[in-house]
Design a protein around this motif. Structure first.
Motif, PDB file in Angstrom:
ATOM      1  N   ARG A 188      -2.984   0.620   2.575  1.00 60.87           N
ATOM      2  CA  ARG A 188      -1.795  -0.808   2.224  1.00 60.87           C
ATOM      3  C   ARG A 188      -1.502  -0.552   1.097  1.00 60.87           C
ATOM      4  O   ARG A 188      -0.081  -0.823   1.034  1.00 60.87           O
ATOM      5  N   LEU A 189      -2.148  -0.164   0.013  1.00 57.53           N
ATOM      6  CA  LEU A 189      -1.171  -0.630  -0.594  1.00 57.53           C
ATOM      7  C   LEU A 189      -0.812   0.768  -2.083  1.00 57.53           C
ATOM      8  O   LEU A 189      -0.609   0.519  -3.321  1.00 57.53           O
ATOM      9  N   ALA A 190      -0.696   1.089  -1.280  1.00 59.80           N
ATOM     10  CA  ALA A 190      -0.704   2.754  -1.678  1.00 59.80           C
ATOM     11  C   ALA A 190       0.367   3.005  -2.739  1.00 59.80           C
ATOM     12  O   ALA A 190       0.766   3.899  -3.483  1.00 59.80           O
ATOM     13  N   ARG A 191       1.537   2.726  -2.037  1.00 64.73           N
ATOM     14  CA  ARG A 191       3.394   2.490  -2.812  1.00 64.73           C
ATOM     15  C   ARG A 191       3.185   2.384  -4.402  1.00 64.73           C
ATOM     16  O   ARG A 191       3.725   2.879  -4.830  1.00 64.73           O
ATOM     17  N   TRP A 192       1.786   0.861  -4.683  1.00 62.40           N
ATOM     18  CA  TRP A 192       1.796   0.087  -5.491  1.00 62.40           C
ATOM     19  C   TRP A 192       0.719   1.297  -6.111  1.00 62.40           C
ATOM     20  O   TRP A 192       0.660   1.184  -7.938  1.00 62.40           O
ATOM     21  N   LEU A 193      -0.268   1.848  -5.915  1.00 63.01           N
ATOM     22  CA  LEU A 193      -1.551   2.284  -6.569  1.00 63.01           C
ATOM     23  C   LEU A 193      -1.654   3.811  -6.779  1.00 63.01           C
ATOM     24  O   LEU A 193      -1.615   3.918  -8.212  1.00 63.01           O
ATOM     25  N   CYS A 194      -0.748   4.683  -6.470  1.00 64.71           N
ATOM     26  CA  CYS A 194      -0.168   5.757  -6.329  1.00 64.71           C
ATOM     27  C   CYS A 194       0.557   6.370  -7.550  1.00 64.71           C
ATOM     28  O   CYS A 194       0.098   7.009  -8.252  1.00 64.71           O
ATOM     29  N   PRO A 195       1.484   5.452  -7.998  1.00 64.95           N
ATOM     30  CA  PRO A 195       2.230   6.147  -9.787  1.00 64.95           C
ATOM     31  C   PRO A 195       1.268   5.791 -10.854  1.00 64.95           C
ATOM     32  O   PRO A 195       0.951   6.644 -11.765  1.00 64.95           O
ATOM     33  N   PRO A 196       0.147   4.595 -10.776  1.00 62.19           N
ATOM     34  CA  PRO A 196      -0.156   4.285 -11.796  1.00 62.19           C
ATOM     35  C   PRO A 196      -1.647   5.516 -11.464  1.00 62.19           C
ATOM     36  O   PRO A 196      -2.370   5.842 -12.986  1.00 62.19           O
ATOM     37  N   VAL A 197      -1.925   5.919 -10.539  1.00 62.60           N
ATOM     38  CA  VAL A 197      -2.856   6.707 -10.209  1.00 62.60           C
ATOM     39  C   VAL A 197      -2.882   8.180 -10.583  1.00 62.60           C
ATOM     40  O   VAL A 197      -3.829   8.720 -11.402  1.00 62.60           O
ATOM     41  N   GLU A 198      -1.655   8.141 -10.220  1.00 64.05           N
ATOM     42  CA  GLU A 198      -1.224   9.738 -10.558  1.00 64.05           C
ATOM     43  C   GLU A 198      -0.227  10.058 -12.041  1.00 64.05           C
ATOM     44  O   GLU A 198      -1.027  11.121 -13.134  1.00 64.05           O
ATOM     45  N   ALA A 199      -0.508   8.551 -12.906  1.00 63.42           N
ATOM     46  CA  ALA A 199      -0.380   9.133 -14.262  1.00 63.42           C
ATOM     47  C   ALA A 199      -1.860   9.182 -15.206  1.00 63.42           C
ATOM     48  O   ALA A 199      -1.829   9.808 -15.891  1.00 63.42           O
ATOM     49  N   GLU A 200      -2.867   8.548 -14.590  1.00 65.60           N
ATOM     50  CA  GLU A 200      -4.187   8.415 -14.942  1.00 65.60           C
ATOM     51  C   GLU A 200      -4.198  10.120 -14.946  1.00 65.60           C
ATOM     52  O   GLU A 200      -5.351  10.826 -16.023  1.00 65.60           O
TER      53      GLU A 200
ATOM     54  N   VAL B 254      -2.527  18.151  -8.306  1.00 60.43           N
ATOM     55  CA  VAL B 254      -3.231  16.722  -7.460  1.00 60.43           C
ATOM     56  C   VAL B 254      -2.525  16.414  -6.269  1.00 60.43           C
ATOM     57  O   VAL B 254      -1.816  14.916  -7.040  1.00 60.43           O
ATOM     58  N   THR B 255      -2.524  16.132  -5.316  1.00 58.60           N
ATOM     59  CA  THR B 255      -2.217  15.382  -4.614  1.00 58.60           C
ATOM     60  C   THR B 255      -2.545  13.506  -4.461  1.00 58.60           C
ATOM     61  O   THR B 255      -3.943  13.739  -3.892  1.00 58.60           O
ATOM     62  N   VAL B 256      -1.984  12.918  -4.477  1.00 56.11           N
ATOM     63  CA  VAL B 256      -2.396  11.560  -4.178  1.00 56.11           C
ATOM     64  C   VAL B 256      -1.318  10.595  -2.160  1.00 56.11           C
ATOM     65  O   VAL B 256      -0.709  10.706  -2.670  1.00 56.11           O
ATOM     66  N   ARG B 257      -2.593  10.770  -1.895  1.00 55.27           N
ATOM     67  CA  ARG B 257      -1.609  10.043  -0.675  1.00 55.27           C
ATOM     68  C   ARG B 257      -2.522   8.736  -0.128  1.00 55.27           C
ATOM     69  O   ARG B 257      -3.365   9.139  -0.104  1.00 55.27           O
ATOM     70  N   PRO B 258      -2.041   8.266   0.917  1.00 55.77           N
ATOM     71  CA  PRO B 258      -2.407   7.055   2.072  1.00 55.77           C
ATOM     72  C   PRO B 258      -3.474   7.531   2.814  1.00 55.77           C
ATOM     73  O   PRO B 258      -3.134   9.285   2.932  1.00 55.77           O
TER      74      PRO B 258
ATOM     75  N   LEU C 158      -6.127   7.728  -0.078  1.00 59.97           N
ATOM     76  CA  LEU C 158      -6.590   6.874  -0.716  1.00 59.97           C
ATOM     77  C   LEU C 158      -6.345   6.065   0.880  1.00 59.97           C
ATOM     78  O   LEU C 158      -5.854   6.170   1.700  1.00 59.97           O
ATOM     79  N   GLY C 159      -8.135   4.921   0.825  1.00 54.59           N
ATOM     80  CA  GLY C 159      -7.800   4.902   2.509  1.00 54.59           C
ATOM     81  C   GLY C 159      -8.414   3.928   2.429  1.00 54.59           C
ATOM     82  O   GLY C 159      -8.214   2.756   1.239  1.00 54.59           O
ATOM     83  N   GLY C 160      -9.047   2.643   3.279  1.00 52.44           N
ATOM     84  CA  GLY C 160      -9.012   1.383   3.394  1.00 52.44           C
ATOM     85  C   GLY C 160      -8.254   0.119   3.328  1.00 52.44           C
ATOM     86  O   GLY C 160      -7.186   0.507   3.320  1.00 52.44           O
ATOM     87  N   VAL C 161      -8.278  -0.827   2.091  1.00 53.89           N
ATOM     88  CA  VAL C 161      -7.044  -1.521   2.386  1.00 53.89           C
ATOM     89  C   VAL C 161      -5.939  -0.663   1.225  1.00 53.89           C
ATOM     90  O   VAL C 161      -4.591  -0.831   1.132  1.00 53.89           O
ATOM     91  N   TYR C 162      -6.286   0.494   0.440  1.00 52.21           N
ATOM     92  CA  TYR C 162      -5.258   0.876  -0.490  1.00 52.21           C
ATOM     93  C   TYR C 162      -4.755   2.278   0.042  1.00 52.21           C
ATOM     94  O   TYR C 162      -3.916   2.058  -0.565  1.00 52.21           O
TER      95      TYR C 162
END
Length: 415
Positions: free
Chosen positions: A351-363, A376-380, A345-349
């Protein structure tokens, strides 16, 4: 006794006999130095490449004269004999100029052959109401500033690359950048003859592609198969398969921002409906969090969003969760199609990865068929919001690393 020259198979990264033997071996030696864990000596290079010590020494001398290598003091040793000098990529030679045009900012940076950032500039400006030629005039100013800084530091410009959020042809024409309102803009025709570029030319590419290349070069994921998601006002993707950028049949892959997540949903600037950008783009997240136009600058607004999410403010947390869910839906489709095992996750994502990663991983767990036994690994992104401009600069110097003989032939500047 002199070490015999060997002729292993080229696919193994060893020397081969061919018409362009010197060119091949220059690149071979430079590549070994660039990827070495510690500065190798000439003797180390002879062992690693299969070339004779005399050949290695001659090649190294050429690379030093061409300002591609520097010698450094050897590490202390306990054995007998005089320690050999080590070799590192030069920090005082070729430099890449990276440029980025995005919806609400312009950026520039200089990166030397060793990967160090020698100059950085950022201008916050809303480019949506700005005609393309006026926007490129602002880029021209950044080029002039960077060129002057390169001269001040005694650096040689190796090449320039510009990152743009849109569809770019192989000749550098921006065919369509919906969020900028650009269509059929021939960027090299406008900027290619800039005097600061010193005749080195200008390449143009999609910003997510260059960001993915930057991440691959500077902070490569454990896997060579990943998708880089660039989150700004628009959303783009750089796809890396087996360590190489996947561009698609016409070079226009990665437009994940226009994948529909709600087919009959909100209208998008591209002319479609329900595109991912309308639910997970920077402006959509800020609007859902009630932070539209905070202090007039998107960077400030994102900072306020982070602060609000840190405090647990319900509207901010809900906006990020909704964006992460929409993002996860689109990403899951890409993973099912391409079988990548890492999402960056790049760009502004970033900075927001702490909150975006859990719902992304859930989907991903919910929608990816192989998720149960192939996680699958999801990381900033390691490079954060600078990935595209750093990737652009890195692409300019990478050509020197890959074809040093071409650089040595054209670089007539005295050392």
């Amino acid at each position: 006794m002199a070490q015999p020259s060997t002729v292993p198979v080229s696919a193994a990264g060893r020397a081969v006999r061919q018409a362009s033997l010197r060119e091949h071996n220059l690149a071979l030696v430079l590549r070994h130095i660039a990827t070495a864990g510690r500065p190798p000596s000439r003797a180390d290079l002879a062992v690693a490449t299969g070339l004779t010590r005399a050949t290695v020494s001659a090649l190294v001398d050429d690379l030093i004269t061409g300002r591609l290598l520097n010698e450094v003091d050897p590490a202390p040793r306990t054995g007998a004999g005089r320690p050999a000098l080590g070799l590192v990529l030069a920090s005082n030679g070729p430099t890449g100029l990276g440029l980025e045009v995005n919806v609400d900012y312009l950026a520039a940076c200089l990166v030397d052959l060793a990967g160090a950032v020698r100059h950085r500039a950022l201008r916050r400006v809303d480019l949506r109401p700005v005609p393309p030629l006026d926007a490129l005039a602002l880029v021209s100013e950044l080029i002039a500033e960077a060129g002057a800084e390169a001269d001040r530091q005694g650096l040689v410009l190796a090449g320039t690359a510009l990152a743009v959020p849109g569809l770019v042809t192989s000749t550098g024409v921006v065919r369509l950048a919906p969020n900028l309102g650009w269509r059929d803009v021939d960027v090299p025709a406008v900027l290619g003859d800039h005097p600061a570029l010193a005749g080195r030319g200008l390449s143009v590419d999609n910003e997510a592609n260059l960001a993915a290349l930057g991440e691959l070069r500077v902070a490569p994921p454990a896997s060579a198969n990943f998708i880089y998601i660039s989150g700004e006002v628009g959303i783009g993707a750089g796809i890396v398969l087996h360590g190489a950028l996947f561009r698609g049949a016409r070079g226009w892959s990665g437009e994940i921002g226009h994948v529909p997540v709600h087919p009959e949903g909100r209208a998008c600037r591209c002319g479609g409906r329900g595109c991912l950008e309308q639910y997970a783009g920077q402006e959509s997240i800020l609007a859902a969090a009630g932070l539209t136009g905070a202090a007039g600058l998107a960077g400030v607004a994102i900072t306020r969003l982070v602060e609000a999410a840190d405090r647990g403010t319900p509207t901010a947390c809900r906006a990020l969760a909704q964006a992460g869910t929409a993002l996860g839906v689109a990403i899951a489709g890409v993973i099912n199609l391409l079988d990548v095992d890492t999402v960056v996750l790049g760009g502004v994502y970033a900075r927001l990865a702490r909150w975006l990663c859990p719902p992304v991983e859930a989907e991903i767990r919910r929608r990816v068929l192989t998720a149960a036994w192939s996680p699958v690994t999801v990381r900033p992104a390691q490079l954060g919001g600078d990935a595209a401009v750093l990737g652009a600069a890195g692409s300019a110097v990478r050509s020197v690393l890959e074809q040093p003989a071409h650089w040595l032939a054209r670089d007539t500047r005295p050392a």
